[in-house]
Design a protein around this motif. Structure first.
Motif: not given
Length: 367
Positions: A175, A177, A179, A182, A296, A315-318, A329-330, A332
Protein backbone atom coordinates in the motif's frame (compact mmCIF):
# COMPACT_ATOMS: atom_id res chain seq x y z
CA UNK A 1 -36.22 -32.74 -32.51
CA UNK A 2 -33.27 -30.45 -31.82
CA UNK A 3 -32.33 -27.88 -34.45
CA UNK A 4 -28.78 -27.82 -35.77
CA UNK A 5 -27.20 -24.50 -36.76
CA UNK A 6 -24.84 -24.97 -39.71
CA UNK A 7 -21.29 -23.70 -39.40
CA UNK A 8 -20.46 -20.33 -40.96
CA UNK A 9 -17.30 -20.03 -43.00
CA UNK A 10 -15.12 -17.04 -42.08
CA UNK A 11 -12.03 -16.01 -44.05
CA UNK A 12 -8.82 -16.94 -42.27
CA UNK A 13 -7.61 -13.34 -42.30
CA UNK A 14 -10.38 -12.16 -40.02
CA UNK A 15 -9.42 -11.96 -36.30
CA UNK A 16 -12.61 -13.61 -35.13
CA UNK A 17 -13.00 -17.39 -35.02
CA UNK A 18 -15.54 -19.20 -37.18
CA UNK A 19 -18.94 -20.00 -35.83
CA UNK A 20 -18.93 -23.70 -34.95
CA UNK A 21 -21.77 -26.00 -35.82
CA UNK A 22 -23.98 -26.01 -32.77
CA UNK A 23 -26.46 -28.71 -31.88
CA UNK A 24 -29.09 -27.78 -29.33
CA UNK A 25 -29.75 -30.70 -27.01
CA UNK A 26 -33.25 -32.02 -26.85
CA UNK A 27 -33.45 -31.96 -23.08
CA UNK A 28 -31.50 -30.61 -20.13
CA UNK A 29 -29.44 -33.28 -18.34
CA UNK A 30 -30.46 -33.57 -14.73
CA UNK A 31 -29.10 -35.31 -11.70
CA UNK A 32 -30.61 -38.55 -10.42
CA UNK A 33 -33.31 -38.40 -7.77
CA UNK A 34 -31.95 -36.24 -4.97
CA UNK A 35 -34.01 -38.03 -2.31
CA UNK A 36 -33.27 -41.76 -1.86
CA UNK A 37 -36.16 -44.16 -2.30
CA UNK A 38 -37.54 -45.46 0.98
CA UNK A 39 -36.70 -49.06 1.76
CA UNK A 40 -39.31 -51.63 0.74
CA UNK A 41 -40.33 -54.48 3.01
CA UNK A 42 -38.49 -57.72 2.43
CA UNK A 43 -39.85 -59.54 -0.57
CA UNK A 44 -41.89 -56.58 -1.80
CA UNK A 45 -42.06 -56.12 -5.57
CA UNK A 46 -40.88 -52.88 -7.23
CA UNK A 47 -43.48 -50.15 -7.62
CA UNK A 48 -45.42 -50.63 -10.84
CA UNK A 49 -48.54 -49.49 -12.58
CA UNK A 50 -50.43 -51.43 -15.21
CA UNK A 51 -50.12 -49.79 -18.60
CA UNK A 52 -52.72 -49.27 -21.27
CA UNK A 53 -52.47 -50.61 -24.83
CA UNK A 54 -50.08 -49.24 -27.43
CA UNK A 55 -52.63 -47.90 -29.89
CA UNK A 56 -51.98 -44.29 -28.84
CA UNK A 57 -48.20 -44.65 -28.37
CA UNK A 58 -48.27 -45.56 -24.68
CA UNK A 59 -46.31 -48.47 -23.26
CA UNK A 60 -47.51 -51.98 -22.47
CA UNK A 61 -46.41 -54.05 -19.51
CA UNK A 62 -45.02 -53.14 -16.10
CA UNK A 63 -43.83 -49.58 -15.46
CA UNK A 64 -41.14 -49.12 -12.81
CA UNK A 65 -40.71 -45.77 -11.03
CA UNK A 66 -39.15 -44.33 -7.89
CA UNK A 67 -41.44 -43.22 -5.02
CA UNK A 68 -40.39 -39.59 -5.54
CA UNK A 69 -41.20 -39.79 -9.26
CA UNK A 70 -44.61 -41.34 -8.51
CA UNK A 71 -45.46 -38.60 -6.06
CA UNK A 72 -44.34 -35.83 -8.45
CA UNK A 73 -46.30 -37.31 -11.35
CA UNK A 74 -49.40 -37.74 -9.20
CA UNK A 75 -49.26 -34.15 -7.96
CA UNK A 76 -48.75 -32.87 -11.51
CA UNK A 77 -51.58 -35.01 -12.89
CA UNK A 78 -49.37 -36.86 -15.39
CA UNK A 79 -50.19 -40.50 -16.33
CA UNK A 80 -47.27 -42.90 -15.92
CA UNK A 81 -47.75 -44.45 -19.35
CA UNK A 82 -46.99 -41.10 -21.00
CA UNK A 83 -43.62 -40.69 -19.30
CA UNK A 84 -40.48 -42.25 -20.72
CA UNK A 85 -38.11 -43.56 -18.07
CA UNK A 86 -34.34 -43.05 -18.42
CA UNK A 87 -33.28 -44.80 -15.23
CA UNK A 88 -31.95 -48.36 -14.98
CA UNK A 89 -34.14 -50.79 -16.96
CA UNK A 90 -36.40 -47.93 -18.07
CA UNK A 91 -37.24 -46.89 -14.50
CA UNK A 92 -39.01 -43.52 -14.25
CA UNK A 93 -37.04 -41.16 -12.02
CA UNK A 94 -37.32 -37.53 -10.97
CA UNK A 95 -35.68 -36.00 -14.02
CA UNK A 96 -38.11 -37.82 -16.31
CA UNK A 97 -41.11 -36.36 -14.50
CA UNK A 98 -39.53 -32.89 -14.45
CA UNK A 99 -38.90 -33.06 -18.20
CA UNK A 100 -42.48 -34.16 -18.83
CA UNK A 101 -43.87 -31.34 -16.68
CA UNK A 102 -41.66 -28.78 -18.43
CA UNK A 103 -42.72 -30.00 -21.88
CA UNK A 104 -46.39 -29.91 -20.92
CA UNK A 105 -46.19 -26.41 -19.46
CA UNK A 106 -44.24 -25.06 -22.43
CA UNK A 107 -46.73 -26.56 -24.89
CA UNK A 108 -49.62 -25.06 -22.93
CA UNK A 109 -48.07 -21.58 -22.95
CA UNK A 110 -47.38 -21.77 -26.69
CA UNK A 111 -50.95 -22.81 -27.41
CA UNK A 112 -52.31 -20.04 -25.22
CA UNK A 113 -50.22 -17.40 -26.98
CA UNK A 114 -50.83 -18.64 -30.53
CA UNK A 115 -53.90 -20.88 -30.98
CA UNK A 116 -53.17 -21.27 -34.68
CA UNK A 117 -49.87 -23.06 -35.19
CA UNK A 118 -48.02 -22.02 -38.36
CA UNK A 119 -46.47 -24.73 -40.50
CA UNK A 120 -42.99 -25.85 -39.52
CA UNK A 121 -40.16 -24.17 -41.39
CA UNK A 122 -36.56 -25.12 -41.90
CA UNK A 123 -34.06 -22.92 -40.11
CA UNK A 124 -31.90 -20.86 -42.46
CA UNK A 125 -28.12 -21.15 -42.21
CA UNK A 126 -26.39 -18.62 -39.97
CA UNK A 127 -24.68 -16.07 -42.20
CA UNK A 128 -23.17 -12.66 -41.75
CA UNK A 129 -20.10 -11.32 -39.98
CA UNK A 130 -17.81 -13.51 -37.92
CA UNK A 131 -19.09 -11.91 -34.71
CA UNK A 132 -22.67 -13.10 -35.26
CA UNK A 133 -24.03 -14.94 -32.24
CA UNK A 134 -26.07 -18.13 -32.08
CA UNK A 135 -29.16 -18.28 -29.89
CA UNK A 136 -31.30 -21.17 -28.80
CA UNK A 137 -34.09 -22.20 -26.46
CA UNK A 138 -35.51 -25.68 -25.93
CA UNK A 139 -37.55 -27.42 -23.28
CA UNK A 140 -35.87 -27.22 -19.93
CA UNK A 141 -33.06 -24.89 -21.11
CA UNK A 142 -33.30 -21.08 -20.76
CA UNK A 143 -32.58 -18.88 -23.76
CA UNK A 144 -28.88 -18.40 -24.36
CA UNK A 145 -26.48 -16.61 -26.68
CA UNK A 146 -23.19 -17.99 -27.96
CA UNK A 147 -20.45 -15.51 -28.89
CA UNK A 148 -17.79 -17.17 -31.07
CA UNK A 149 -14.24 -16.99 -29.67
CA UNK A 150 -11.94 -14.51 -31.36
CA UNK A 151 -8.39 -15.59 -32.14
CA UNK A 152 -7.09 -13.20 -29.46
CA UNK A 153 -9.41 -14.61 -26.80
CA UNK A 154 -8.44 -18.18 -27.67
CA UNK A 155 -4.74 -17.31 -27.49
CA UNK A 156 -5.11 -15.48 -24.16
CA UNK A 157 -7.15 -18.32 -22.68
CA UNK A 158 -4.54 -20.87 -23.72
CA UNK A 159 -1.55 -18.88 -22.44
CA UNK A 160 -3.10 -17.93 -19.11
CA UNK A 161 -4.31 -21.47 -18.48
CA UNK A 162 -0.80 -22.74 -19.17
CA UNK A 163 0.65 -20.04 -16.91
CA UNK A 164 -1.61 -20.83 -13.97
CA UNK A 165 -1.02 -24.57 -14.33
CA UNK A 166 2.77 -24.55 -14.85
CA UNK A 167 4.05 -21.33 -13.23
CA UNK A 168 4.42 -21.39 -9.42
CA UNK A 169 2.84 -18.05 -8.52
CA UNK A 170 3.37 -16.26 -5.22
CA UNK A 171 1.96 -12.87 -4.28
CA UNK A 172 3.12 -9.73 -2.48
CA UNK A 173 0.77 -6.90 -1.53
CA UNK A 174 1.68 -3.32 -0.78
CA UNK A 175 0.00 0.00 0.00
CA UNK A 176 1.44 3.38 -1.01
CA UNK A 177 0.55 6.97 -0.13
CA UNK A 178 -0.04 8.63 -3.49
CA UNK A 179 -0.86 12.21 -2.47
CA UNK A 180 2.47 13.44 -3.84
CA UNK A 181 2.08 11.33 -6.98
CA UNK A 182 -1.30 12.92 -7.71
CA UNK A 183 0.08 16.42 -7.15
CA UNK A 184 2.98 15.67 -9.49
CA UNK A 185 0.55 14.46 -12.13
CA UNK A 186 -1.42 17.71 -11.86
CA UNK A 187 1.75 19.74 -12.31
CA UNK A 188 2.86 17.70 -15.32
CA UNK A 189 -0.55 18.10 -16.97
CA UNK A 190 -0.81 21.84 -16.32
CA UNK A 191 -0.74 23.29 -19.83
CA UNK A 192 0.83 20.17 -21.33
CA UNK A 193 -0.14 18.89 -24.77
CA UNK A 194 0.29 15.27 -23.65
CA UNK A 195 -1.65 14.36 -20.54
CA UNK A 196 -0.02 11.94 -18.13
CA UNK A 197 -2.08 9.34 -16.25
CA UNK A 198 -1.40 7.69 -12.91
CA UNK A 199 -0.76 4.48 -14.83
CA UNK A 200 1.99 6.18 -16.87
CA UNK A 201 3.74 7.17 -13.65
CA UNK A 202 3.31 3.64 -12.29
CA UNK A 203 4.96 2.20 -15.41
CA UNK A 204 7.95 4.51 -14.92
CA UNK A 205 8.12 3.50 -11.24
CA UNK A 206 8.14 -0.18 -12.28
CA UNK A 207 11.08 0.46 -14.58
CA UNK A 208 12.89 2.36 -11.81
CA UNK A 209 12.37 -0.52 -9.37
CA UNK A 210 13.79 -2.94 -11.95
CA UNK A 211 16.92 -0.81 -12.19
CA UNK A 212 17.26 -0.79 -8.40
CA UNK A 213 16.62 -4.56 -8.14
CA UNK A 214 17.98 -6.05 -11.39
CA UNK A 215 17.37 -9.60 -10.13
CA UNK A 216 13.68 -8.99 -10.95
CA UNK A 217 14.43 -8.13 -14.59
CA UNK A 218 14.59 -11.80 -15.62
CA UNK A 219 12.62 -14.63 -17.16
CA UNK A 220 12.78 -18.41 -16.73
CA UNK A 221 13.98 -20.63 -19.57
CA UNK A 222 14.46 -24.42 -19.52
CA UNK A 223 18.24 -24.07 -19.37
CA UNK A 224 18.91 -20.80 -17.52
CA UNK A 225 17.55 -17.66 -15.88
CA UNK A 226 17.79 -14.98 -18.55
CA UNK A 227 18.65 -11.50 -17.25
CA UNK A 228 18.10 -8.32 -19.29
CA UNK A 229 19.98 -5.03 -19.34
CA UNK A 230 17.03 -2.87 -20.47
CA UNK A 231 13.58 -2.76 -18.88
CA UNK A 232 10.73 -3.77 -21.21
CA UNK A 233 7.28 -3.45 -19.62
CA UNK A 234 4.00 -4.84 -21.00
CA UNK A 235 0.82 -2.82 -20.59
CA UNK A 236 -2.50 -4.69 -20.32
CA UNK A 237 -5.13 -3.20 -22.65
CA UNK A 238 -8.70 -4.49 -22.80
CA UNK A 239 -10.43 -4.60 -26.19
CA UNK A 240 -13.66 -6.07 -27.53
CA UNK A 241 -11.60 -8.87 -29.11
CA UNK A 242 -9.87 -9.69 -25.83
CA UNK A 243 -6.91 -8.67 -23.67
CA UNK A 244 -3.62 -7.65 -25.29
CA UNK A 245 -0.29 -6.72 -23.68
CA UNK A 246 1.91 -4.65 -26.00
CA UNK A 247 5.46 -4.04 -24.78
CA UNK A 248 7.14 -0.70 -24.10
CA UNK A 249 10.85 -1.06 -24.87
CA UNK A 250 13.59 0.47 -22.70
CA UNK A 251 11.19 2.28 -20.40
CA UNK A 252 14.08 3.40 -18.20
CA UNK A 253 15.22 5.71 -21.04
CA UNK A 254 11.76 7.15 -21.78
CA UNK A 255 10.31 10.35 -20.35
CA UNK A 256 6.91 10.22 -18.64
CA UNK A 257 5.31 12.10 -21.53
CA UNK A 258 6.80 9.66 -24.07
CA UNK A 259 5.41 6.76 -22.03
CA UNK A 260 1.99 8.43 -22.06
CA UNK A 261 2.16 8.93 -25.84
CA UNK A 262 3.24 5.34 -26.49
CA UNK A 263 0.55 3.85 -24.24
CA UNK A 264 -2.19 5.86 -25.95
CA UNK A 265 -0.92 4.79 -29.36
CA UNK A 266 -0.97 1.16 -28.24
CA UNK A 267 -4.52 1.52 -26.90
CA UNK A 268 -5.82 3.07 -30.11
CA UNK A 269 -4.23 0.47 -32.38
CA UNK A 270 -5.21 -2.40 -30.06
CA UNK A 271 -8.89 -1.49 -30.32
CA UNK A 272 -8.71 -1.45 -34.11
CA UNK A 273 -6.61 -4.63 -34.37
CA UNK A 274 -3.51 -2.92 -35.80
CA UNK A 275 -0.86 -4.05 -33.32
CA UNK A 276 2.11 -5.89 -34.83
CA UNK A 277 3.13 -9.31 -33.55
CA UNK A 278 6.59 -8.10 -32.50
CA UNK A 279 4.92 -5.45 -30.28
CA UNK A 280 3.25 -8.24 -28.29
CA UNK A 281 6.42 -10.23 -27.60
CA UNK A 282 9.08 -9.84 -24.91
CA UNK A 283 9.12 -8.01 -21.60
CA UNK A 284 9.80 -9.28 -18.09
CA UNK A 285 6.85 -7.71 -16.25
CA UNK A 286 3.33 -6.51 -17.04
CA UNK A 287 1.24 -3.74 -15.50
CA UNK A 288 -2.54 -4.17 -15.28
CA UNK A 289 -4.68 -1.40 -13.79
CA UNK A 290 -8.34 -1.73 -12.79
CA UNK A 291 -8.31 1.34 -10.58
CA UNK A 292 -10.33 3.37 -13.08
CA UNK A 293 -13.19 0.90 -12.52
CA UNK A 294 -13.11 1.38 -8.75
CA UNK A 295 -11.39 -1.94 -7.99
CA UNK A 296 -9.31 -1.54 -4.84
CA UNK A 297 -7.32 -4.77 -4.76
CA UNK A 298 -6.86 -7.77 -7.06
CA UNK A 299 -4.27 -10.32 -8.17
CA UNK A 300 -3.39 -11.05 -11.80
CA UNK A 301 -2.03 -14.08 -13.68
CA UNK A 302 1.53 -13.84 -14.99
CA UNK A 303 1.86 -13.40 -18.75
CA UNK A 304 4.38 -16.11 -19.78
CA UNK A 305 7.32 -16.15 -20.19
CA UNK A 306 7.50 -13.01 -18.04
CA UNK A 307 8.46 -13.30 -14.38
CA UNK A 308 5.89 -10.97 -12.80
CA UNK A 309 2.77 -8.86 -13.20
CA UNK A 310 1.74 -5.86 -11.09
CA UNK A 311 -1.99 -5.38 -10.41
CA UNK A 312 -2.86 -1.76 -9.57
CA UNK A 313 -6.00 -0.77 -7.68
CA UNK A 314 -7.84 2.51 -7.24
CA UNK A 315 -6.45 5.47 -5.30
CA UNK A 316 -8.80 6.22 -2.39
CA UNK A 317 -8.85 8.52 0.59
CA UNK A 318 -8.53 6.61 3.85
CA UNK A 319 -7.50 7.26 7.46
CA UNK A 320 -3.72 7.01 7.78
CA UNK A 321 -1.30 7.46 10.66
CA UNK A 322 1.67 9.79 10.14
CA UNK A 323 4.08 10.73 12.92
CA UNK A 324 1.66 9.25 15.45
CA UNK A 325 -1.26 11.37 14.26
CA UNK A 326 -4.40 10.28 12.42
CA UNK A 327 -4.81 11.96 9.04
CA UNK A 328 -6.75 11.56 5.82
CA UNK A 329 -4.51 10.36 3.02
CA UNK A 330 -4.87 8.94 -0.49
CA UNK A 331 -3.62 5.38 -0.73
CA UNK A 332 -3.25 2.88 -3.56
CA UNK A 333 -2.98 -0.90 -3.17
CA UNK A 334 -0.93 -3.05 -5.50
CA UNK A 335 -0.38 -6.81 -5.79
CA UNK A 336 2.72 -8.31 -7.37
CA UNK A 337 2.35 -11.83 -8.80
CA UNK A 338 5.77 -13.47 -9.16
CA UNK A 339 7.14 -16.61 -10.82
CA UNK A 340 8.97 -18.40 -8.02
CA UNK A 341 11.32 -20.25 -10.40
CA UNK A 342 13.59 -17.32 -11.38
CA UNK A 343 12.70 -14.98 -8.49
CA UNK A 344 12.99 -15.69 -4.74
CA UNK A 345 10.68 -14.15 -2.18
CA UNK A 346 13.36 -11.87 -0.73
CA UNK A 347 14.14 -10.43 -4.17
CA UNK A 348 10.45 -9.74 -4.80
CA UNK A 349 10.14 -8.09 -1.38
CA UNK A 350 13.11 -5.83 -2.12
CA UNK A 351 11.52 -4.88 -5.42
CA UNK A 352 8.19 -4.08 -3.76
CA UNK A 353 9.94 -1.85 -1.22
CA UNK A 354 11.79 0.00 -4.00
CA UNK A 355 8.60 0.43 -6.05
CA UNK A 356 6.55 1.78 -3.12
CA UNK A 357 9.37 4.20 -2.25
CA UNK A 358 9.39 5.57 -5.80
CA UNK A 359 5.61 5.98 -5.83
CA UNK A 360 5.64 7.83 -2.51
CA UNK A 361 8.59 10.01 -3.64
CA UNK A 362 7.58 10.52 -7.29
CA UNK A 363 10.19 13.16 -8.11
CA UNK A 364 12.69 10.28 -8.22
CA UNK A 365 10.62 8.77 -11.04
CA UNK A 366 11.54 11.71 -13.26
CA UNK A 367 15.28 11.39 -12.58
Amino acid sequence: PAATVPATTVPAALPAATVPATTVPAALPAANDSAPAPSSPAGAAPAQTPAAGTANGTRRGRIFSSPLARRMAREAGLPYEQITGTGPNGRIIRRDVEAAITSRDRAASVLAAAPVTPPATTAAPVTGPATASVTGSVAGIPAFTEIPHSRIRRAVASRLTESKQTTPHFYLRGTARVDRLLRLREELNDGASVRVSVNDLVIKAVAGAHLLVPAMNVIWTPDAVRSFSSVDVSVAIATERGLVTPVLRSVERMTVSSVATAVRDFAERARTGRLRQDELEGGTISVTNLGMYGTEDFAAIINPPQAAILAVGAARQEPVVEDGELQVGTVMRVTLSVDHRPVDGVVAAEWMRAFLSLVENPVRILA
